[in-house]
Each structure stands twice: as structure tokens, then as C-alpha cells.
Design an enzyme around this catalytic site. Structure first.
Site, mmCIF file in Angstrom:
data_model
loop_
_atom_site.group_PDB
_atom_site.id
_atom_site.type_symbol
_atom_site.label_atom_id
_atom_site.label_comp_id
_atom_site.label_asym_id
_atom_site.label_seq_id
_atom_site.Cartn_x
_atom_site.Cartn_y
_atom_site.Cartn_z
ATOM 1 N N TYR A 1 10.113 8.258 0.548
ATOM 2 C CA TYR A 1 9.979 6.368 0.977
ATOM 3 C C TYR A 1 8.542 5.870 0.705
ATOM 4 O O TYR A 1 7.548 6.797 0.960
ATOM 5 C CB TYR A 1 10.139 6.280 2.480
ATOM 6 N N GLU B 1 8.312 -2.384 -1.230
ATOM 7 C CA GLU B 1 9.063 -0.908 -0.954
ATOM 8 C C GLU B 1 9.802 -0.176 -1.881
ATOM 9 O O GLU B 1 10.748 -1.057 -2.544
ATOM 10 C CB GLU B 1 9.789 -1.339 0.418
#
Ligand code: GDP
Ligand code: MN
Length: 377
Positions: free
Chosen positions: A101, A189
Site C-alpha cells: 500500500y 493512492e
């Protein structure tokens, strides 16, 4: 404003972030065509502006162009969290070894952007954040200095990234920062950023949220706005001039004034409840508007109680009370209604409602407690 995955990834690619080859399609035959061009395994991905597409069945792997067509047909017929899928992204499938992530958002408390990274990336990142927050590394970025090389290295170390990936990871992290800063984003993101079987880093998913107040500086990004994306209830609300945002809780809120609506939601939460929506019916709400708002709120099957919090200024209490009763003549419902009215003609309004056997409350705290109790019953 949110960007779709395919838009976010194309934007990331401008900043040197590696993304899979692929294109977006609006029909299954286009998807087949793209799969033929890509020659090999492809992944068909629903382009809707909500998270958790994978878990909802909106991300599927296809081995052949025929299968790509079949799966695209299937995905294009889906609704994900209420949103119809109108486009699919057809990407060259990645052979995934590790899911990382990597994201940047604003840390309002620190008044700085913060980069977050985790070696436990992928579809369960929310759970990781909740249950083992220590697995997420955080690094504040000085907005004037930008992300420094040593910071990117620090993050790579914190997530135990093998050393041979540090250089490219550094480029990706800095690219993400530049994409975030350059577009006035509030979120950029990559989840997951993957290490592939042939040991390369690749941004498999992308998400960007842009600051609406800065969009005038980015006409090229503003053009990417997808008008199809809002929840149907929000579109319906706009027709009546209502500011409405659907939420996940079970206590419907009908309030006049945006600030009062926010306060109402806060107080519901304070007493252990969850609001089902934000709604500002505005000033001088007519019974027609109240009826539309009631219909929109009660259309949500999660709603177990409805709290009216009305401050009578321009809007008169007795008028609101009559509006509520008029609306309830056409809308059949068993949902308990809790009403708090103050201000102009509040007493007259409360009397009308009490006569109609509705639950009234003197204070907002009292109204919130009664709503939470009614929703729990
Ligand atoms: P999200 O569920 O909306 O976050 O969509 P993602 O694009 O992140 O995809 C969800 C999950 O599907 C990823 O975490 C991967 O595990 C898997 N996935 C996505 N793309 C590929 C791919 O190209 N190959 C493989 N094997 N899995 C993929
Ligand atoms: Mn994802």
C-alpha cells in the site's frame, strides 16, 4: 472530485510511475478488442468510484479475448454499492508476488501531507489499519521541501522492502508526491503497488481525490469529471434543491441549515447512533420539499428512525409541522419520527405534531437519545 482508476493511473504515469498496459472500454466487444491487442492474460476491472470493487466481484481475470468479452459483459451489467458499471478497464494481468500500500493524504492535525505505506497492502488494508495500525508506516512531508530521498528510503526500510527495489520505489514515491502536489489532490493512492513474479514494481490500482476548490487551476483534470457517478438519491435530492449525502447509518436526519445538520449528526454519534444521511432542507422549506426529503430518506431500507431537527427562522415551525403531516399523508411508513422544533412558531408546530401523536423532544440531546433508542428497538 474523484478520478476513476484508469484516469488516476494515466495521471500517475505522467510522473513516471509504472502502470500496466491497457485501455478503458464501454462495451464488451471493445473489451475483447483490447484483450486481442494486449495478447495474453488480462484483468477486467469495473470503473466505479467506490472502493472494494474486487470483493464485490468487479475485478476478474480472463485468459482469452473471448473470456474477456464474456467477463466484460458480466461486469458491465453489475451495480457495485448501488453504482452501475458503465466502463471497464482492460489491463494486462500482473503476476503478483507482493501487494504494497502506498498513499498520500493531508494530515490536518499535523497540517502537513503524510505518506503512508504498508507491506500488508491489497483489499484488506482497512482492516489492517483498524487492527494492526503498526503495520502502516507514516512519514510527514514538508510541503515546501517535498518528499526527500532519505524519506523515501526510510519508508522502504519501514515496510521491509527488499533493497533491490529501493531505487524504483523512491522514484514511485516521489512521482506520487508530485502527482499529489501538482494536482492539488487530497488523496493519491496506489493499492496495491505490486512486486511482480519477474521482480518489478507496478501500480496495479490507482485512486485520486482532487480538491474541488482548486479545480479551477486544473481545467484538464476538471474535464475528467464523470457525471454518472452520484448515488441516485443524491441526484433526486438536487432536483428539489436539497443538499443530501447518503451515509451508512440507520438514523435519518432532516435538518434545516448545513451547520445544524452537521451538529445533529455529531450528537447522534455522541449518543451511540449512526446517521443515515446528511440533509439540509434549506430555508423556507415548503411541504413539497419536506415530502421530497422524506421520500428520499425513507427510500433507504437501513433507516430505522428519523430525526427532525428544525430551527424556525425563515422557516416557521407550524409550517414545517403541517409540511411533515401533509407529506405523511402520501408516504406510508412505520419508521418512528422524533421531532425537535425551536424558534419561530415552535410551540404551535410542536402542538400540531403532538396532536398527531408524533414523538417530540425539547432539546437536541433529548431528540438524539430518543432517536438512538427508537433505532435500536
Ligand atoms: P479494489 O478492490 O477496488 O481496490 O481493486 P484493485 O484494483 O485493487 O484489485 C483488487 C485486487 O484484485 C488486488 O488487490 C489484486 O489482488 C487483484 N488484482 C488486481 N489486478 C490484478 C492483476 O492484474 N493480476 C492479479 N493476479 N490480480 C489482480
Ligand atoms: Mn485497490
Amino acid at each position: 472530485m474523484k478520478l476513476h482508476e484508469y484516469q488516476s493511473k494515466q495521471f500517475f504515469a505522467r510522473y513516471g510511475i509504472p502502470i500496466p498496459r491497457g485501455r478503458v472500454a464501454a462495451t464488451a466487444s471493445e473489451a475483447k478488442h483490447i484483450a486481442e491487442e494486449l495478447a495474453g492474460r488480462v484483468v477486467i476491472k469495473a470503473q466505479v468510484l467506490v472502493g472494494g470493487r474486487g470483493k464485490a466481484g468487479g475485478i476478474l481475470l480472463a485468459k482469452s479475448p473471448e473470456e474477456a468479452e464474456e467477463l466484460a459483459t458480466q461486469i458491465l451489467a453489475m451495480k457495485i454499492k448501488g453504482l452501475p458499471v458503465r466502463k471497464v478497464l482492460v489491463d494486462e494481468a500482473a503476476n503478483i508476488e507482493t501487494e504494497i500500500y502506498l498513499g498520500i493524504t493531508n494530515d490536518r492535525t499535523a497540517r502537513k501531507p503524510v505518506m503512508m505505506a504498508s507491506s500488508a497492502g491489497g483489499v484488506d488494508i482497512e482492516e489492517v489499519a483498524r487492527e494492526s495500525p503498526e503495520k502502516i508506516a507514516r512519514m510527514h512531508i514538508d510541503p515546501l521541501l517535498g518528499l526527500r530521498d532519505y524519506q523515501a528510503r526510510d519508508i522502504a526500510t519501514s515496510i521491509d522492502l527488499p533493497r533491490d527495489h529501493w531505487k524504483v520505489f523512491g522514484q514511485i514515491a516521489k512521482g506520487l508526491w508530485k502527482a499529489y502536489q501538482g494536482s492539488d489532490a487530497t488523496l493519491a493512492e496506489i493499492n496495491p503497488l505490486v512486486i511482480t513474479a519477474d521482480n518489478k514494481l507496478l501500480a496495479v490500482d490507482g485512486k485520486m481525490v482532487l480538491d474541488d476548490n482548486a479545480l479551477f487551476r486544473h481545467p484538464d483534470l476538471e474535464e475528467m469529471r464523470d457525471l454518472d457517478i452520484e448515488a441516485p438519491s443524491e441526484i433526486e435530492a438536487r432536483k428539489y434543491g436539497l443538499s443530501f449525502i447518503k451515509l451508512d447509518g440507520d438514523i435519518g436526519c432532516m435538518v434545516n441549515g448545513a451547520g445544524l445538520a452537521m451538529t445533529t449528526m455529531d450528537i447522534i454519534k455522541l449518543f451511540g447512533g449512526e446517521p443515515a444521511n446528511f440533509l439540509d432542507i434549506g430555508g423556507g422549506a415548503s411541504s413539497e420539499k419536506v415530502a421530497a426529503a422524506l421520500r428520499i430518506i425513507l427510500n433507504d431500507p437501513n433507516v430505522k428512525a428519523l430525526l427532525f431537527n428544525i430551527f424556525g427562522g425563515i422557516t416557521r415551525g407550524d409550517e414545517v409541522a403541517r409540511g411533515i403531516l401533509a407529506a405523511l399523508e402520501v408516504i406510508q411508513t412505520d419508521v418512528p419520527m422524533i421531532i425537535r422544533l425551536v424558534g419561530t412558531n415552535a410551540e404551535e408546530g410542536m402542538q400540531i405534531l403532538a396532536d398527531a401523536e408524533m414523538i417530540t423532544a425539547e432539546t437536541l440531546a433529548d431528540a438524539a437519545k430518543k432517536s438512538v433508542a427508537a433505532a435500536g428497538a
